[in-house]
Design a protein around this motif. Structure first.
Motif, short mmCIF file in Angstrom:
data_model
loop_
_atom_site.label_atom_id
_atom_site.label_comp_id
_atom_site.label_asym_id
_atom_site.label_seq_id
_atom_site.Cartn_x
_atom_site.Cartn_y
_atom_site.Cartn_z
N TRP A 285 38.24 39.32 39.15
CA TRP A 285 37.43 40.37 38.51
C TRP A 285 35.96 39.99 38.51
N LEU A 286 35.66 38.73 38.17
CA LEU A 286 34.27 38.28 38.11
C LEU A 286 33.59 38.39 39.46
N LEU A 287 34.29 37.99 40.52
CA LEU A 287 33.71 38.08 41.85
C LEU A 287 33.51 39.52 42.29
N ARG A 288 34.48 40.39 42.01
CA ARG A 288 34.30 41.81 42.36
C ARG A 288 33.10 42.39 41.65
N GLU A 289 32.94 42.05 40.37
CA GLU A 289 31.79 42.56 39.61
C GLU A 289 30.48 42.06 40.20
N ALA A 290 30.45 40.79 40.59
CA ALA A 290 29.19 40.19 41.04
C ALA A 290 28.83 40.58 42.46
N ALA A 291 29.81 40.60 43.36
CA ALA A 291 29.49 40.74 44.78
C ALA A 291 30.34 41.75 45.53
N GLY A 292 31.26 42.43 44.83
CA GLY A 292 32.06 43.46 45.47
C GLY A 292 33.41 42.97 45.97
N PRO A 293 34.30 43.91 46.33
CA PRO A 293 35.66 43.55 46.71
C PRO A 293 35.76 42.76 48.01
N ALA A 294 34.88 43.03 48.96
CA ALA A 294 34.96 42.30 50.23
C ALA A 294 34.66 40.81 50.01
N ALA A 295 33.63 40.52 49.24
CA ALA A 295 33.28 39.13 48.97
C ALA A 295 34.39 38.44 48.18
N ALA A 296 34.95 39.14 47.20
CA ALA A 296 36.05 38.56 46.42
C ALA A 296 37.24 38.23 47.32
N THR A 297 37.58 39.15 48.21
CA THR A 297 38.70 38.92 49.14
C THR A 297 38.40 37.76 50.08
N ALA A 298 37.20 37.74 50.64
CA ALA A 298 36.83 36.69 51.58
C ALA A 298 36.88 35.31 50.92
N MET A 299 36.41 35.22 49.69
CA MET A 299 36.34 33.92 49.03
C MET A 299 37.68 33.47 48.47
N LEU A 300 38.49 34.41 47.98
CA LEU A 300 39.74 34.03 47.32
C LEU A 300 40.92 33.96 48.29
N LEU A 301 40.95 34.82 49.30
CA LEU A 301 42.10 34.87 50.19
C LEU A 301 41.82 34.21 51.53
N PHE A 302 40.58 34.34 52.01
CA PHE A 302 40.22 33.81 53.32
C PHE A 302 39.46 32.49 53.22
N ASP A 303 39.35 31.94 52.03
CA ASP A 303 38.76 30.62 51.80
C ASP A 303 37.35 30.51 52.37
N GLN A 304 36.56 31.58 52.21
CA GLN A 304 35.18 31.56 52.67
C GLN A 304 34.26 30.99 51.60
N ARG A 305 33.38 30.08 52.00
CA ARG A 305 32.40 29.49 51.09
C ARG A 305 31.06 30.18 51.31
N VAL A 306 30.31 30.35 50.25
CA VAL A 306 29.06 31.11 50.31
C VAL A 306 27.91 30.19 49.92
#
Length: 252
Positions: free
Chosen positions: A145-166
């Motif tokens: 929820w925090l990531l979706r609020e801050a950066a949107g659903p695509a960023a949340a998915t990329a960071m949580l499911l696809f292990d992307q670092r920002v």
């Protein structure tokens, strides 16, 4: 300048800003139960002070926060996890405006701690790294929820499911951070930002922060109606009259 210490957290107060400095660089500011208690005590202290109008969360060393001490997670039950969550939940619960000064990695629960703040200032070395899935752990602490609020659903998915670092620059580009600056400029940039909020009358800044939360899920009409009564209230307050009197009337 006013300094206090709560175990492994230092609190420095200047310009109506309390800066909480995570001071366990030897373990990259990883969260232990005692460290969590120190963070909670430091936020409690800041809230009680009449000379504090905003809060910055910063850190010593090469990492902002390396997350929970992994030894605490092995076989952890709900009680243990909630104990870890208490650090960032306390920061998120404060009515004070909050800014995270992130230089170096913010990993796992450390990412949650940064996201618990209203805004983030990132250094070039900042690395926002969920890492939950990479170590076989489901995300926790409300980070989806925090990531979706801050950066949107695509960023949340990329960071949580696809292990992307920002990194810091990307974080500023996608809205995860408000700004990206050189590492040595992060504390001052976060302080300047927080000081702007600290100059707002306390009751007003607390209400605006509440409004930002209360209007989530409302449409424009609902938001308008909620804001209307609060705006009317603000026009009756002494600080509004004082600040209005200090500004010349526009001509038109």
């Amino acid at each position: 300048m006013d300094d206090h210490r709560f175990g492994e957290v230092r609190v420095r107060v200047a310009d109506r800003v309390a800066t909480l400095i995570l001071a366990a660089p030897g373990r990259r500011n990883a969260l232990t139960p005692g460290f969590v208690d120190d963070i909670v005590a430091a936020v409690d202290h800041a809230e009680t002070r009449a000379d504090v109008g905003a809060l910055v969360v910063a850190a010593e060393g090469a990492a902002f926060c390396a997350g929970a001490d992994l030894g605490e997670l092995d076989g952890a039950d709900e009680k243990v996890l909630r104990r870890i969550y208490a650090a960032f939940l306390r920061v998120r619960a404060t009515p004070l405006p909050t800014v995270a000064a992130v230089a170096g990695p913010a990993v796992g629960a450390g990412l949650n701690l940064a996201l618990a703040c209203d805004l983030r200032v990132a250094g070039r070395s900042a690395l926002f790294d969920a890492r939950f899935a990479a170590i076989g752990l489901h995300p926790g602490g409300g980070v989806s929820w925090l990531l979706r609020e801050a950066a949107g659903p695509a960023a949340a998915t990329a960071m949580l499911l696809f292990d992307q670092r920002v990194d810091g620059a990307t974080a500023a580009r996608i809205g995860l951070a408000w700004a990206c600056v050189e590492d040595d400029e992060v504390p001052a940039a976060a302080h300047r930002l927080a000081a702007r909020a600290a100059r707002v009358p306390g009751d007003l800044s607390r209400l605006i922060k509440s409004t930002l939360s209360d209007t989530r899920g409302l449409d424009h009409s609902g938001s308008l109606e909620l804001e209307l009564g609060r705006q009317v209230w603000s026009t009756t307050q002494p600080w509004y009259r004082e600040r209005r009197a200090a500004r010349p009337r526009s001509k038109g």
